[in-house]
Each structure stands twice: as structure tokens, then as C-alpha cells.
Motif scaffolding. Structure first.
Motif, PDB file in Angstrom:
ATOM      1  N   GLY A   1      38.901  45.625  42.229  1.00 10.42           N
ATOM      2  CA  GLY A   1      38.064  44.580  41.343  1.00 10.42           C
ATOM      3  C   GLY A   1      38.965  43.069  41.542  1.00 10.42           C
ATOM      4  O   GLY A   1      39.201  42.481  42.141  1.00 10.42           O
TER       5      GLY A   1
ATOM      6  N   LYS B   1      30.263  41.940  32.680  1.00 12.60           N
ATOM      7  CA  LYS B   1      30.868  42.657  32.461  1.00 12.60           C
ATOM      8  C   LYS B   1      31.784  42.480  34.265  1.00 12.60           C
ATOM      9  O   LYS B   1      30.913  42.688  34.927  1.00 12.60           O
ATOM     10  N   MET B   2      32.878  42.668  33.936  1.00 14.26           N
ATOM     11  CA  MET B   2      33.215  43.299  36.050  1.00 14.26           C
ATOM     12  C   MET B   2      34.708  43.726  35.393  1.00 14.26           C
ATOM     13  O   MET B   2      35.747  43.387  34.658  1.00 14.26           O
ATOM     14  N   PRO B   3      35.138  45.111  36.322  1.00 16.00           N
ATOM     15  CA  PRO B   3      36.813  44.754  36.895  1.00 16.00           C
ATOM     16  C   PRO B   3      37.788  44.046  37.073  1.00 16.00           C
ATOM     17  O   PRO B   3      37.255  42.961  38.071  1.00 16.00           O
TER      18      PRO B   3
ATOM     19  N   LEU C   1      39.572  49.805  40.532  1.00 17.20           N
ATOM     20  CA  LEU C   1      38.883  49.024  38.954  1.00 17.20           C
ATOM     21  C   LEU C   1      39.890  48.178  37.945  1.00 17.20           C
ATOM     22  O   LEU C   1      39.428  48.212  37.105  1.00 17.20           O
TER      23      LEU C   1
ATOM     24  N   ARG D   1      40.052  48.960  32.770  1.00 20.08           N
ATOM     25  CA  ARG D   1      38.644  48.500  32.069  1.00 20.08           C
ATOM     26  C   ARG D   1      37.475  47.487  32.462  1.00 20.08           C
ATOM     27  O   ARG D   1      38.262  47.060  33.239  1.00 20.08           O
ATOM     28  N   ASP D   2      36.450  47.480  32.812  1.00 24.85           N
ATOM     29  CA  ASP D   2      35.970  46.448  32.775  1.00 24.85           C
ATOM     30  C   ASP D   2      35.854  44.953  31.339  1.00 24.85           C
ATOM     31  O   ASP D   2      35.990  45.874  29.927  1.00 24.85           O
ATOM     32  N   TYR D   3      35.927  43.867  31.811  1.00 22.03           N
ATOM     33  CA  TYR D   3      36.310  42.908  31.423  1.00 22.03           C
ATOM     34  C   TYR D   3      35.551  41.770  31.117  1.00 22.03           C
ATOM     35  O   TYR D   3      34.758  41.681  32.086  1.00 22.03           O
ATOM     36  N   THR D   4      34.226  40.606  30.419  1.00 23.71           N
ATOM     37  CA  THR D   4      33.998  39.761  30.336  1.00 23.71           C
ATOM     38  C   THR D   4      35.112  38.249  29.993  1.00 23.71           C
ATOM     39  O   THR D   4      35.755  39.297  29.456  1.00 23.71           O
TER      40      THR D   4
ATOM     41  N   LYS E   1      29.646  45.059  43.150  1.00 27.62           N
ATOM     42  CA  LYS E   1      29.579  46.009  41.885  1.00 27.62           C
ATOM     43  C   LYS E   1      30.744  47.085  42.637  1.00 27.62           C
ATOM     44  O   LYS E   1      30.317  46.999  43.719  1.00 27.62           O
TER      45      LYS E   1
ATOM     46  N   ARG F   1      33.734  54.763  37.157  1.00 31.93           N
ATOM     47  CA  ARG F   1      35.551  54.881  36.849  1.00 31.93           C
ATOM     48  C   ARG F   1      35.937  56.102  36.662  1.00 31.93           C
ATOM     49  O   ARG F   1      35.252  57.271  36.081  1.00 31.93           O
TER      50      ARG F   1
END
Length: 299
Positions: free
Chosen positions: A149, A177-179, A208, A211-214, A270, A275
Motif C-alpha cells: 500500500g 481510506k487506504m492501506p 497492506l 490497517r487502512d487510514y485516512t 485498491k 485483509r
């Protein structure tokens, strides 16, 4: 094992080289423009090979005798055509692994590389994946494409604006959101795969992060690490383009990065996998901000 590593002075390559040296038992060849920049590694037994990755003959000679190789296209911000540059280096990689009948290749790609357009610089990585796949199919070699990511180290590009304006600017929604992954975790996986003589075939491995974050979450985390407020500001693509070219990026390179942000928002960039334990890596953005980013900003 005889292992060749490109970009040993970069975030990933330097950490990868150190990991393999720490583990021992390998003969490392480091493909580098300036051998003096890897003196810390050559003093520990690695061999520096002076190479221009845009020179096909040099790349092929540098990979001779290697059993396993790590390939990464070094980022450039000054080229007139980013994708053409990536493909020139990719052609040299493919020709070299084919000529030398390399047994195992680990290529640093990116999440979103399943698409051939609309993803900015990631589309060039898609091209190289296909070139390497074709070359290794002919020789019976094996390949793992690592698709991480967004690098947590990308936040370093905002150090100046955080210092001067207490803000991070990007042409993307704050709640997208993105990893996000630390390059140290990518290096760890790359080291494991490079040193493993048992795997085979054509593999794609997504990485990844924890976790995904913004971006909105990211600036909040940075604020907490700094002990002072930082805000996120979404800017129009045109403004981002102007800012990047003002920083020295060529118009083409800047436009590819703007396209990449758009690709994140429209769902092209993406992950393909849900996950899971295999694609989740340990370093949290909270820890990265506290130990790496905050000291750089305060410094």
C-alpha cells in the motif's frame, strides 16, 4: 545464496540489505550508481557493482551469477515521461533475468497494479510486471510481485508544510481510506522471500500495513505525536499540480501523481484481497509518527 539487490541506498533497499547481512549466509551484490554510498554494507562483506539501471548491458552483467534478485525501479521526479522511463528500466530488468536465467525474482510493485491505466505511476509498474512474467515464463524462473500500500514514508514529503503551516495538503478527500505501510515491513517480507529457496511459480503478494487510514486520521496521529495541531487540507488537482512542479517535479511526473490520487478515489487503486494475517504488517502509523516523523519535523 547469491542475491542481487537494486536501489540499496533507498528506504527499502537499504533496510533489506542490512537485514540480509544481519542474518548472514548470503553473498550480496548491490547494484548502485555510486559505490561509496554503500560503504557501510561493503564493509560487512557485500559487493558493490556500479550500474546505471538504464544501461541494459550493465544490468545484465551485474545480475550474472545471482540466484535471487530484488528489483525496484528507482523513483525519478525529473523525467519527461514517467511511464517511458519505467518501461526502459523494466525492459532492462526483463532482458537481464532472461539472459542470466535467474531462478527467483522479487519485484517491488504496488497495490493497484492490476490495472494498466488510470493509476499514475502504478500503471508503469503494471507494465513491468507483464515484462518480467513473460521473461520468466520463457526461462522457467519464478517471481513474486510485492504490491504494498501507500508508504508511511510519503508523509515525509509534508514535513515542510507541517513545519511552516501546520498543514498537510493533498488532492484527495480527507476521509478516503487506504492501506499505509512502513518500508521496514516491506523490507522484512522481501528478505524472507529472497532467502527462501522453496517457493515457485508466479505470485502476487499484497502488503497492506496494519490497517487502512485516512488523511484526516493521519494528521490527527501526527498532531498527537508532535503535541501540537496539524490540519489536513484537500486541494484541487490543478493546485496540487502547480505545487509539485514548483517543488521541481516535471510536469509529466506531477500529473501522474495527481492521476494516482484520483485513482485511489475512484476505486482503481485498491487491494484485491481482503485483509488477512498474511497481508497485514505490524508497524502502526502511530508508532511511525512518534519514532520517525515527529523527530524529522521537530528537527
Amino acid at each position: 545464496m547469491k542475491i542481487a539487490i537494486t536501489t540499496p541506498t533507498g528506504h527499502i533497499g537499504s533496510q533489506l540489505t542490512k537485514l540480509l547481512l544481519d542474518r548472514g549466509g548470503h553473498q550480496l551484490s548491490l547494484l548502485v550508481r555510486d559505490p561509496s554510498k554503500v560503504a557501510a554494507h561493503t564493509s560487512r562483506g557485500a559487493k558493490a557493482v556500479k550500474v546505471d539501471l538504464e544501461n541494459a548491458a550493465q544490468v545484465s552483467a551485474a545480475l550474472a551469477g545471482a540466484e535471487s534478485v530484488f528489483l525496484l525501479v528507482p523513483p525519478r521526479t525529473d523525467v519527461a515521461d514517467m511511464r517511458a522511463y519505467q518501461n526502459r528500466v523494466g525492459d532492462n530488468f526483463a532482458a537481464a533475468v532472461k539472459a542470466n536465467k535467474i531462478k527467483r525474482v522479487v519485484f517491488l510493485s504496488s497495490y493497484g497494479a492490476q490495472h494498466n491505466k488510470g493509476t499514475g505511476p502504478i500503471a508503469g509498474l503494471h507494465d513491468i510486471e507483464q515484462k518480467l512474467n513473460a521473461a520468466l515464463k520463457e526461462t522457467g524462473g519464478n517471481i513474486t510481485h510485492l504490491r504494498p500500500g501507500s508508504f508511511m514514508e510519503n508523509w515525509f514529503m509534508s514535513v515542510g508544510s507541517i513545519k511552516d503551516q501546520g498543514a498537510v495538503y493533498a488532492p484527495i478527500k480527507g476521509d478516503e481510506k487506504m492501506p499505509m505501510i512502513a518500508t521496514a515491513d516491506i523490507a522484512t517480507v522481501a528478505a524472507d522471500v529472497l532467502a527462501d529457496p522453496k517457493w515457485s511459480g508466479n505470485n502476487v503478494r499484497e502488503l497492506l500495513g496494519p490497517r487502512d487510514y485516512t488523511y484526516a486520521e493521519g494528521v490527527k496521529i501526527i498532531s498527537e505525536a508532535l503535541g501540537k495541531p496539524v490540519k489536513f487540507v484537500q486541494v484541487p488537482p490543478e493546485q496540487a499540480l502547480q505545487a509539485m512542479t514548483a517543488m521541481g517535479l516535471s510536469a509529466n511526473v506531477a500529473s501522474t501523481y495527481v492521476e494516482m490520487y484520483a485513482g485511489v478515489q475512484n476505486g482503481l487503486v485498491k487491494a484485491l484481497e481482503a485483509r488477512n494475517a498474511r497481508n497485514t504488517t505490524p508497524t502502526k502509523l502511530e508508532d511511525f509518527a512518534r519514532t520517525r516523523l515527529a523527530p524529522a519535523i521537530k528537527g
